[in-house]
Scaffold this motif. Structure first.
Motif, PDB file in Angstrom:
ATOM      1  N   GLU A  29      47.656 108.256  86.811  1.00 47.20           N
ATOM      2  CA  GLU A  29      47.969 109.615  86.355  1.00 47.20           C
ATOM      3  C   GLU A  29      49.410 109.984  86.730  1.00 47.20           C
ATOM      4  OE1 GLU A  29      47.222 113.395  84.674  1.00 47.20           O
ATOM      5  OE2 GLU A  29      45.915 111.647  84.662  1.00 47.20           O
ATOM      6  N   ARG A  30      49.773 109.687  87.945  1.00 46.61           N
ATOM      7  CA  ARG A  30      51.105 110.051  88.444  1.00 46.61           C
ATOM      8  C   ARG A  30      52.218 109.350  87.666  1.00 46.61           C
ATOM      9  NH1 ARG A  30      54.505 112.197  91.649  1.00 46.61           N
ATOM     10  NH2 ARG A  30      55.706 111.226  93.298  1.00 46.61           N
TER      11      ARG A  30
ATOM     12  N   ARG B 250      51.911 108.087  84.645  1.00 46.95           N
ATOM     13  CA  ARG B 250      51.639 108.235  83.212  1.00 46.95           C
ATOM     14  C   ARG B 250      51.235 106.914  82.551  1.00 46.95           C
ATOM     15  NH1 ARG B 250      52.475 113.266  83.468  1.00 46.95           N
ATOM     16  NH2 ARG B 250      54.423 114.333  83.817  1.00 46.95           N
TER      17      ARG B 250
ATOM     18  N   ASN C 243      48.002 106.280  81.775  1.00 44.31           N
ATOM     19  CA  ASN C 243      46.606 106.608  81.478  1.00 44.31           C
ATOM     20  C   ASN C 243      45.979 105.678  80.453  1.00 44.31           C
ATOM     21  OD1 ASN C 243      46.676 108.662  83.306  1.00 44.31           O
ATOM     22  ND2 ASN C 243      47.066 110.241  81.798  1.00 44.31           N
TER      23      ASN C 243
ATOM     24  N   TRP D 184      45.139 102.475  82.089  1.00 41.54           N
ATOM     25  CA  TRP D 184      44.029 102.724  83.009  1.00 41.54           C
ATOM     26  C   TRP D 184      42.701 102.814  82.243  1.00 41.54           C
ATOM     27  CZ3 TRP D 184      42.439 101.842  87.529  1.00 41.54           C
ATOM     28  CH2 TRP D 184      41.434 102.587  88.134  1.00 41.54           C
TER      29      TRP D 184
ATOM     30  N   GLN E 152      38.036 111.157  76.819  1.00 46.31           N
ATOM     31  CA  GLN E 152      38.432 112.266  77.690  1.00 46.31           C
ATOM     32  C   GLN E 152      37.901 113.610  77.228  1.00 46.31           C
ATOM     33  OE1 GLN E 152      42.665 112.046  78.229  1.00 46.31           O
ATOM     34  NE2 GLN E 152      42.504 110.367  79.667  1.00 46.31           N
TER      35      GLN E 152
ATOM     36  N   TRP F  68      38.920 112.516  91.520  1.00 44.45           N
ATOM     37  CA  TRP F  68      40.104 112.500  90.666  1.00 44.45           C
ATOM     38  C   TRP F  68      40.169 113.774  89.822  1.00 44.45           C
ATOM     39  CZ3 TRP F  68      40.302 111.909  85.200  1.00 44.45           C
ATOM     40  CH2 TRP F  68      41.579 111.675  84.690  1.00 44.45           C
ATOM     41  N   CYS F  69      39.039 114.194  89.257  1.00 46.05           N
ATOM     42  CA  CYS F  69      38.999 115.434  88.455  1.00 46.05           C
ATOM     43  C   CYS F  69      39.363 116.641  89.304  1.00 46.05           C
ATOM     44  CB  CYS F  69      37.613 115.632  87.844  1.00 46.05           C
ATOM     45  SG  CYS F  69      37.243 114.512  86.496  1.00 46.05           S
TER      46      CYS F  69
ATOM     47  N   LYS G  71      43.100 116.575  89.974  1.00 47.63           N
ATOM     48  CA  LYS G  71      43.861 117.011  88.788  1.00 47.63           C
ATOM     49  C   LYS G  71      43.799 118.526  88.636  1.00 47.63           C
ATOM     50  CE  LYS G  71      43.791 115.299  84.730  1.00 47.63           C
ATOM     51  NZ  LYS G  71      43.497 114.680  83.437  1.00 47.63           N
TER      52      LYS G  71
END
Length: 181
Positions: A36-37, A39, A41, A44, A115, A169-170, A173
């Motif tokens: 995430e950090r 970018r 995604n 991932w 997502q 993680w959610c 964020k």
């Protein structure tokens, strides 16, 4: 493959297996955070899709494909394994292995799902439960081992433990987005 899993994992001390599960959840969270950090995604998501397929293959391989035909047995009393484990402590290891088997599915599946799905962790746990019920049914119908309610409970709990990295993680964020906004 099954022999390798048993050799690498089943012979370990129970505390080592618990630490392995906790480490996997923490490392998966860290990898998700870094993706995430930086970018990454899309990469991932594809890593998780591959990991999810590998986890499903491992589950089917260990629970169905590697078994030979035996006498069909069904134990539907929940938590009967805990009673049996008092007499035969090796049952604790068997229950922990059932938990451990579904942790990778719980780690990868919520990240691999679209997502736009709001309840990916819940879907993962429910999917693992249904998959486990299906496996237990097949084991009984094909006489591949004991069909146990406790296996379903342990498998589902393993998937839940795996989803903890996604849930953390959610939350992370959400926390970061609230601090920015």
């Amino acid at each position: 493959m099954t022999r390798m899993i048993y050799h690498l994992i089943y012979g370990k001390a129970l505390s080592s297996i618990v630490m392995l599960i906790a480490s996997a959840v923490l490392l998966w969270f860290l990898a998700a955070f870094l993706a995430e950090r930086y970018r990454k995604n899309k990469i991932w998501i594809w890593i998780n899709r591959a990991a999810m397929l590998a986890a499903l293959a491992a589950v089917v391989g260990v629970t169905i494909c590697s078994r030979s035909e035996t006498e069909a047995e069904m134990i539907l009393m929940p938590f009967s394994s805990f009673v049996e484990a008092r007499i035969q402590p090796e049952m604790y290891r068997s229950m922990l292995m059932n938990v451990f088997l579904f942790v990778p599915l719980g780690l990868a599946m919520p990240f691999a799902l679209p997502q736009k799905w709001k309840h990916r962790a819940l879907f993962t746990v429910l999917f693992a439960c249904v998959l486990s019920v299906g496996i237990e049914y097949l084991q009984y119908r094909l006489s591949l081992g004991r069909c146990e309610t406790d296996d379903v409970i342990c498998n589902t709990f393993g998937a839940f433990l795996g989803t903890l990295s996604f849930q953390a993680w959610c939350r992370m964020k959400l926390w970061f987005s609230s601090r920015r906004g």
